[in-house]
Design a protein around this motif. Structure first.
Motif, PDB file in Angstrom:
ATOM      1  N   ALA A 156      39.712  28.018  51.385  1.00  9.86           N
ATOM      2  CA  ALA A 156      38.852  28.562  50.036  1.00  9.86           C
ATOM      3  C   ALA A 156      39.583  27.904  48.842  1.00  9.86           C
ATOM      4  CB  ALA A 156      39.405  30.266  49.835  1.00  9.86           C
ATOM      5  N   LEU A 157      41.088  27.289  48.869  1.00 10.73           N
ATOM      6  CA  LEU A 157      41.682  26.550  48.009  1.00 10.73           C
ATOM      7  C   LEU A 157      41.168  25.227  47.918  1.00 10.73           C
ATOM      8  CD1 LEU A 157      45.147  28.006  48.312  1.00 10.73           C
ATOM      9  CD2 LEU A 157      43.819  28.325  46.159  1.00 10.73           C
ATOM     10  N   GLY A 158      40.204  24.668  48.934  1.00  7.72           N
ATOM     11  CA  GLY A 158      40.133  23.409  49.012  1.00  7.72           C
ATOM     12  C   GLY A 158      38.717  23.172  48.447  1.00  7.72           C
ATOM     13  N   PHE A 159      37.947  23.833  47.698  1.00  4.19           N
ATOM     14  CA  PHE A 159      36.854  24.117  47.250  1.00  4.19           C
ATOM     15  C   PHE A 159      36.753  23.452  45.505  1.00  4.19           C
ATOM     16  CE2 PHE A 159      35.590  27.481  50.163  1.00  4.19           C
ATOM     17  CZ  PHE A 159      35.314  26.579  51.294  1.00  4.19           C
ATOM     18  N   GLY A 160      38.160  23.339  45.070  1.00  5.67           N
ATOM     19  CA  GLY A 160      38.372  23.029  43.807  1.00  5.67           C
ATOM     20  C   GLY A 160      37.734  23.920  42.824  1.00  5.67           C
ATOM     21  N   THR A 161      37.505  25.092  43.286  1.00  3.92           N
ATOM     22  CA  THR A 161      37.347  26.308  42.292  1.00  3.92           C
ATOM     23  C   THR A 161      38.461  26.635  41.524  1.00  3.92           C
ATOM     24  OG1 THR A 161      35.944  27.006  43.921  1.00  3.92           O
ATOM     25  CG2 THR A 161      36.087  28.499  42.211  1.00  3.92           C
ATOM     26  N   GLU A 162      38.283  26.729  40.184  1.00  2.61           N
ATOM     27  CA  GLU A 162      39.557  27.031  39.267  1.00  2.61           C
ATOM     28  C   GLU A 162      39.953  28.542  39.260  1.00  2.61           C
ATOM     29  OE1 GLU A 162      38.950  24.742  35.449  1.00  2.61           O
ATOM     30  OE2 GLU A 162      40.151  23.172  36.852  1.00  2.61           O
ATOM     31  N   HIS A 163      39.253  29.438  39.656  1.00  3.91           N
ATOM     32  CA  HIS A 163      39.465  30.962  39.448  1.00  3.91           C
ATOM     33  C   HIS A 163      39.404  31.723  40.664  1.00  3.91           C
ATOM     34  CE1 HIS A 163      39.499  35.037  38.269  1.00  3.91           C
ATOM     35  NE2 HIS A 163      40.144  34.640  37.111  1.00  3.91           N
ATOM     36  N   LEU A 164      40.324  32.208  41.296  1.00  2.19           N
ATOM     37  CA  LEU A 164      39.922  32.980  42.450  1.00  2.19           C
ATOM     38  C   LEU A 164      40.449  34.428  42.301  1.00  2.19           C
ATOM     39  CD1 LEU A 164      41.172  30.815  45.632  1.00  2.19           C
ATOM     40  CD2 LEU A 164      38.961  30.875  44.540  1.00  2.19           C
ATOM     41  N   SER A 165      39.401  35.361  42.599  1.00  4.64           N
ATOM     42  CA  SER A 165      39.931  37.022  42.687  1.00  4.64           C
ATOM     43  C   SER A 165      40.034  37.236  44.156  1.00  4.64           C
ATOM     44  CB  SER A 165      38.831  37.734  42.010  1.00  4.64           C
ATOM     45  OG  SER A 165      38.540  37.266  40.731  1.00  4.64           O
ATOM     46  N   LEU A 166      41.087  37.508  44.409  1.00  2.00           N
ATOM     47  CA  LEU A 166      41.602  37.833  46.012  1.00  2.00           C
ATOM     48  C   LEU A 166      42.212  39.320  45.799  1.00  2.00           C
ATOM     49  CD1 LEU A 166      43.745  34.364  46.326  1.00  2.00           C
ATOM     50  CD2 LEU A 166      41.235  34.921  47.007  1.00  2.00           C
ATOM     51  N   TYR A 167      41.131  40.119  46.355  1.00  2.00           N
ATOM     52  CA  TYR A 167      41.229  41.616  46.514  1.00  2.00           C
ATOM     53  C   TYR A 167      41.696  41.982  47.947  1.00  2.00           C
ATOM     54  CZ  TYR A 167      38.832  41.350  42.081  1.00  2.00           C
ATOM     55  OH  TYR A 167      38.565  41.164  40.813  1.00  2.00           O
ATOM     56  N   GLN A 168      42.547  42.917  48.075  1.00  2.00           N
ATOM     57  CA  GLN A 168      42.847  43.549  49.396  1.00  2.00           C
ATOM     58  C   GLN A 168      42.157  44.563  49.164  1.00  2.00           C
ATOM     59  OE1 GLN A 168      47.381  44.491  49.672  1.00  2.00           O
ATOM     60  NE2 GLN A 168      47.382  42.480  50.456  1.00  2.00           N
ATOM     61  N   LEU A 169      41.475  44.749  50.697  1.00  2.00           N
ATOM     62  CA  LEU A 169      40.536  45.787  50.823  1.00  2.00           C
ATOM     63  C   LEU A 169      41.095  47.036  50.727  1.00  2.00           C
ATOM     64  CD1 LEU A 169      37.751  46.553  51.978  1.00  2.00           C
ATOM     65  CD2 LEU A 169      38.637  46.473  54.487  1.00  2.00           C
ATOM     66  N   THR A 170      40.424  47.690  49.782  1.00  2.00           N
ATOM     67  CA  THR A 170      40.808  49.024  49.571  1.00  2.00           C
ATOM     68  C   THR A 170      39.901  50.201  50.009  1.00  2.00           C
ATOM     69  OG1 THR A 170      41.701  48.201  47.837  1.00  2.00           O
ATOM     70  CG2 THR A 170      41.741  50.550  47.731  1.00  2.00           C
ATOM     71  N   ILE A 171      40.303  51.248  50.535  1.00  2.00           N
ATOM     72  CA  ILE A 171      39.275  52.219  50.926  1.00  2.00           C
ATOM     73  C   ILE A 171      38.952  53.275  49.817  1.00  2.00           C
ATOM     74  CG2 ILE A 171      38.882  54.255  52.678  1.00  2.00           C
ATOM     75  CD1 ILE A 171      38.870  51.185  53.933  1.00  2.00           C
ATOM     76  N   GLU A 172      37.790  53.000  49.535  1.00  6.58           N
ATOM     77  CA  GLU A 172      37.442  54.004  48.189  1.00  6.58           C
ATOM     78  C   GLU A 172      36.815  55.120  48.830  1.00  6.58           C
ATOM     79  OE1 GLU A 172      38.557  53.362  45.514  1.00  6.58           O
ATOM     80  OE2 GLU A 172      38.975  51.028  45.716  1.00  6.58           O
ATOM     81  N   PRO A 173      36.993  56.335  48.126  1.00 10.04           N
ATOM     82  CA  PRO A 173      36.489  57.595  48.616  1.00 10.04           C
ATOM     83  C   PRO A 173      34.726  57.624  48.455  1.00 10.04           C
ATOM     84  CG  PRO A 173      37.895  57.938  46.501  1.00 10.04           C
ATOM     85  CD  PRO A 173      37.997  56.592  47.045  1.00 10.04           C
TER      86      PRO A 173
ATOM     87  N   HIS B   6      43.842  34.609  40.223  1.00  6.03           N
ATOM     88  CA  HIS B   6      44.655  33.565  40.412  1.00  6.03           C
ATOM     89  C   HIS B   6      43.906  32.532  39.628  1.00  6.03           C
ATOM     90  CE1 HIS B   6      47.046  35.386  43.659  1.00  6.03           C
ATOM     91  NE2 HIS B   6      45.850  36.008  43.673  1.00  6.03           N
ATOM     92  N   ALA B   7      44.384  31.771  39.066  1.00  7.44           N
ATOM     93  CA  ALA B   7      43.769  30.598  38.253  1.00  7.44           C
ATOM     94  C   ALA B   7      44.504  29.420  37.690  1.00  7.44           C
ATOM     95  CB  ALA B   7      42.985  31.397  36.790  1.00  7.44           C
ATOM     96  N   ARG B   8      43.932  28.423  37.593  1.00  6.22           N
ATOM     97  CA  ARG B   8      44.585  27.281  36.957  1.00  6.22           C
ATOM     98  C   ARG B   8      44.768  27.416  35.617  1.00  6.22           C
ATOM     99  NH1 ARG B   8      45.107  22.777  39.572  1.00  6.22           N
ATOM    100  NH2 ARG B   8      43.479  23.331  41.188  1.00  6.22           N
ATOM    101  N   ALA B   9      45.968  26.876  34.869  1.00  4.39           N
ATOM    102  CA  ALA B   9      46.324  27.141  33.667  1.00  4.39           C
ATOM    103  C   ALA B   9      45.009  26.937  32.663  1.00  4.39           C
ATOM    104  CB  ALA B   9      47.494  26.423  33.199  1.00  4.39           C
TER     105      ALA B   9
END
Lengths: 602, 400
Positions: B199-216, B261-264
């Motif tokens: 994923a980090l190799g695609f050159g994208t400058e912003h990643l939202s990496l969410y841990q799976l959360t079980i929502e009611p 997560h993002a590049r400055a």
């Protein structure tokens, strides 16, 4: 109302849970016309919700049945329903003393269950005539012949007069009634002798005041009589005499051999003593009945309201419960951790649980219960002696000359195959073997045991290692000196007073290790690691550590819905409120209860 | 359906300086429709057979107009189309809404205009249209880089489609972010390491990496409750979280928030508005807003919201004034999510409460002692050790 002695039969029903005692009682009532079908609620005799749910009887009850037998004569049958647990062993013995015989109800497919045996033997000790009733014979798995053989072999009871029945389907009910008349002896008594009656049980009724269940031995008990309770030394005026059918029926008098109730303007059950002898004040009987014992609480624990604001409500509720149950006691107690509460005394662990459950259920209270403890006698260097009801009150060891603890004699019946592990359990609990016999694959073993080893979790352990086949009965035998120490539990270095307990030095390490392990499972992870220690004085004897929490973060922030996060925070804070704080550690209230219920000890 | 004029290819706004009083405002527009409902999602999303797009456009603009009247003087720094699946929206609708916003408020130079999109081929084909409408940032719901996981997550696309859409997005928009969901059932450190490396190799400058959360009240919640869905335990989840932080930092996209997560310079300005407790208006079904010390929430059900707007001129179901302690609490809850933490000056300016008064001093001392909270550059912030423990820390730190 007085019936002729030869036409009276007083009997109880002995049965294992689920073998159909209540259903049989209901059928007998129905068959003899005590209640119309529409009045029959499930299990007429167990009045309290707790009794119905747990299938146990806490209070003795009686029903008077009128029965015309096949010999054409009218009989009065008094069915006495007795409590069924060792905690109430004394009450059971008094109920049994009021009968001449018993029906032994055995499930036709399951056979004799171990717990039944203790009651059977008790009944035999009272010289009862026992009529076996093989119940549920209409089930496909029924094996009445095998069960009969088992009864003969295991109990040594002649089954020639056994009745085959199905209380549920109504099969064999007339035969049961006939057998009662035929095999159970009529009571003996002298109508002209001075009044002598036994106080079998008593309870508080909101309309009638204290209702006293009596069995008349000699003489006649009637309304307007001035009576003396011989043990209590109190006098009362009888203002009501009646019987239960099971509905209340007022009668003129009760003669010898009869069972019924009286009221005498008594306000509290505590003023009546089970087993007391009731006699007429102006013409008293010479000798009180044998076998009277004063009921003494033997197990103590602290009860604290979860919400400190409920303290007054708890006090009131305990007062109300005591109106109806004189066998438990309570006095105020304070704990550094748990605040204001009460130190309560009980007949045993089941009694404790019942009171706790009634407080929770009938009075809607949330409670924290501390470790059950017995009464220790602390002999101090200065020659004085104090009775210790609460481990937290134990004086500094330097002032103690010696400590004595209560001992019991326990009789355990079990199939031989479990004997080995039961002997080991008793040895582990500092037991001293007194007697061991085995007949036809069933062992009877007598042990002397310290009571504090029994209140802890002995009964649960016994049940689990014998898969429920062992039965257990005990009585207290007095105090003996013991090498006892107070073990304390420290959480993150803070003493948790509610978890202090008195243990025998030889047991302290194992007990301490176990407590630490339990607390480790029960206290949630915190932001820091938490040492849990068991200590005697300043010496740590066991230790566990709860690892620090590693992750607790909500991944997503739900768009701009901050309210939702605030709710989560409120919930966390609310949860924290339900915990007790020791230093910076929050201990959930469930932890106190669970830590002290040591039933699943390995 | 398409009735609005197609906007021109390049747009910029330069509002008259006198109109802005310097207060920053973010605008959230909720498009509640999805082609299908994902089993982990508890957002306000609905599947409908047909949508009266012109009617929705009018209603959203009316809802915006209501908000504009109450936030006069603020300037818009961000517009965010969320959902639901706003990439299913007609680009003309997007354009009309952006135009309406530009007409209602002064718009700050370099305004960020984000659209959430599903990386299906259908939607990718429309990216150019969204770019022409003024969208300059796309947030792609890529979610996973293996097909089995995408299926498990109930996503309407496979990896190949997803990556193709990412290419299209990166070609059309100046700024692209994508989401991945990790700590999935059965996921190991090694498998996530490989996936994240890719994923980090695609050159994208912003990643939202969410841990799976079980929502009611989601399908995952019932599966989880019945033991049919097993998630990695606390230890494994903590290890995965740590690994994620290490790898993104090494790749030059450090975490600036719990899951982002993002590049400055590539951080999401919109989400920063939430996290720094700036004012934001939220229009559309179920949208939340914070403006001038009041919380607003719109009617959840799309039809109910629509009816509300037509009747009252806005879709607000509830508007609650927030007292000072509550505002302090909210700003703490949001602000400590940020790696940089909370700037006390901005905190007080936006909440009206001094930061010191919003926190419990004794707990703060304890937490500092434990090395979980440490001030830096005048800001109150969590340490690297404290970050994964935010909820437990807040439970202690928040005063009252």
């Amino acid at each position: 109302m007085t019936a002729e002695l030869s036409r009276i039969r007083n009997f109880s029903i002995i049965a294992h849970i689920d073998h159909g005692k209540s259903t049989l009682a209901d059928r007998l009532i129905q068959q003899t016309g005590g209640l119309q079908a529409r009045e029959m609620t499930e299990q007429v005799l167990d009045n309290m919700d707790i009794e119905r749910e747990r299938g146990i009887t806490i209070k003795s009850q009686t029903v008077r049945l009128d029965y015309k037998a096949s010999d054409g004569l009218d009989y009065v049958l008094n069915l006495m329903d007795t409590p069924g647990h060792v905690d109430f062993a004394y009450e059971v013995s008094r109920s049994l003393a009021a009968c001449e015989g018993a029906l032994l109800v055995v499930d036709a497919s399951q056979g004799v269950e171990a717990q039944t045996l203790a009651n059977v033997y008790q009944s035999i000790e009272h010289d009862h005539e026992i009529v076996p009733v093989i119940n549920k014979i209409d089930l496909p798995a029924a094996e009445p012949e095998r069960v009969k053989a088992q009864i003969e072999e295991v109990i040594g009871l002649d089954t020639a007069n056994a009745v085959l029945a199905s209380a549920k389907s109504g099969i064999g009910i007339p035969e049961v009634l006939e057998a009662i008349v035929k095999y159970i002896p009529a009571p003996k008594g002298d109508r002209d002798a001075p009044l002598k009656a036994m106080l079998v049980d008593s309870w508080y009724d909101p309309y009638l005041g204290v209702v006293i269940l009596v069995r008349v031995i000699d003489g006649v008990l009637r309304k307007g009589q001035q009576i003396t309770m011989m043990q209590a030394g109190t006098q009362h005026l009888v203002d009501r005499v009646g019987v239960f059918r099971p509905k209340i029926e007022i009668v003129g008098d009760l003669g010898p051999g009869e069972v019924g109730f009286i009221t005498a303007q008594i306000k509290e059950v505590a003023q009546t003593n089970v087993g007391d002898t009731i006699t007429e004040t102006k013409r008293p009987t010479a000798q009180p009945l044998p076998g009277f014992k004063e009921v003494q609480p033997v197990v103590f624990c602290g009860l604290f309201p979860t919400d400190a604001a409920d303290f007054e409500k708890l006090r009131e509720s305990l007062g109300k419960l005591r109106l109806n149950d004189a066998s438990f006691s309570f006095e105020m107690e304070t704990s550094a951790a748990l605040g204001f509460g009460f130190r309560c005394g009980f007949l045993g662990l089941l009694h404790l649980e019942i009171v706790q459950e009634r407080l929770t259920r009938e009075y809607d209270l949330d409670l924290i219960t501390t470790a059950p403890s017995v009464v220790y006698k602390i002999f101090k260097n200065d020659g004085s002696m104090i009775e210790l009801h609460n481990p937290a009150d134990m004086p500094d060891p330097v002032y103690i000359e010696h400590i004595e603890e209560p001992w019991i004699e326990a009789v355990i019946y079990c199939p031989d195959e479990y004997l080995g592990s039961i002997l080991k359990l008793c040895q582990d609990r500092r037991g001293i073997q007194k007697n061991l016999t085995s007949v036809a694959g069933r062992a009877q073993v007598t042990y002397e045991l310290p009571l504090n080893e029994v209140v802890f979790d002995f009964y649960d352990r016994l049940k689990s290692i014998s898969r429920g086949y062992a039965s257990f009965d005990y009585h207290q035998t007095g105090y003996r000196e013991g090498d006892l120490v107070r073990m304390t539990i420290l959480v993150n270095g803070e003493l948790v007073d509610a978890l202090s307990m008195v243990v025998h030095r030889s047991q302290s390490e194992a007990r301490g290790r176990h407590m630490c392990e339990r607390m480790k499972d029960l206290i949630p992870r915190h932001l820091f690691k938490i040492p849990i220690q068991a200590a005697i004085g300043g010496r740590v004897i066991a230790r566990e550590t709860i690892a620090a929490m590693r992750k607790d973060v909500t991944a997503k922030c739900y768009g701009g819905d901050i309210s939702r996060k605030r709710k989560l925070l409120d919930k966390q804070k609310e949860g924290k409120k339900r915990m007790r704080q020791y230093g910076s550690v929050d201990i959930p209230q469930e932890a106190f209860i669970a830590a002290l219920r040591m039933g699943d000890e390995g | 359906m398409r009735s609005a004029t197609v906007p021109g290819p390049s747009r910029s706004w330069s509002p008259p300086a006198s109109e802005a009083d310097g207060r920053e405002l973010a605008v959230y527009v909720h498009w509640p429709f999805c082609v299908s409902k994902c089993p982990y999602c508890d957002f306000n999303s609905h599947v409908r057979e047909s949508i009266d797009e012109a009617g929705w456009r009018e209603a959203l603009i009316a809802d915006l107009r209501h908000e504009a009247a109450l936030t006069a003087g603020a300037s818009v720094v961000s517009i965010f189309f969320g959902g639901g699946t706003p990439s299913l929206m007609d680009a003309a609708t997007t354009a009309a809404i952006i135009d309406a916003i530009a007409a209602l408020w002064p718009v700050a130079p370099g305004v960020e205009i984000t659209l959430e999109a599903n990386p299906t081929s259908v939607e990718a084909a429309r990216f150019a249209g969204f770019a022409r409408a003024g969208v300059n940032r796309v947030s792609l719901g890529l979610q996973a880089l293996d097909d089995a996981s995408l299926q498990m997550l109930g996503r309407p696309h496979d990896v190949a489609q997803g990556l193709a859409a990412l290419d299209v997005a990166q070609a059309n928009f100046g700024r692209v972010s994508f989401d991945l969901i990790y700590t999935r059932p059965g996921q190991t450190l090694a498998s996530w390491q490989a996936e994240l490396q890719r994923a980090l190799g695609f050159g994208t400058e912003h990643l939202s990496l969410y841990q799976l959360t079980i929502e009611p009240k989601t399908r995952f919640a019932s599966l989880h409750a019945s033991g049919k869905l097993l998630l990695p335990d606390e230890e494994a989840s903590a290890d995965l979280f740590e690994l994620t932080r290490e790898m993104t930092a090494a790749a030059g996209l450090p975490a600036y928030e719990v899951s982002n997560h993002a590049r400055a310079g590539a951080e999401s300005r919109h989400n920063l508005a939430y996290w720094t407790y700036a004012d934001y208006v939220g229009v559309g079904p179920g949208a939340h807003g914070r403006r001038r010390h009041a919380a607003t929430v719109r009617t959840m059900k799309p039809e109910g919201w629509l009816a509300g707007v037509r009747a009252a001129g806005h879709g607000i179901a509830e508007e609650t004034a927030l007292d000072a302690p509550t505002r302090g609490q909210e700003a703490l809850l949001m602000g400590l999510r940020l790696t940089d933490g909370i700037d006390p000056g901005r905190f007080e300016a936006r909440t009206g409460v001094a930061l010191d008064e919003a926190i419990d001093p004794q707990s703060l001392a304890e937490l500092r002692g434990l090395g979980l909270v440490a001030p830096a550059g005048g800001n109150l912030r969590l340490t690297a050790a404290g970050a994964p423990l935010l909820n437990a820390i807040l439970a202690r730190l928040v005063a009252g």
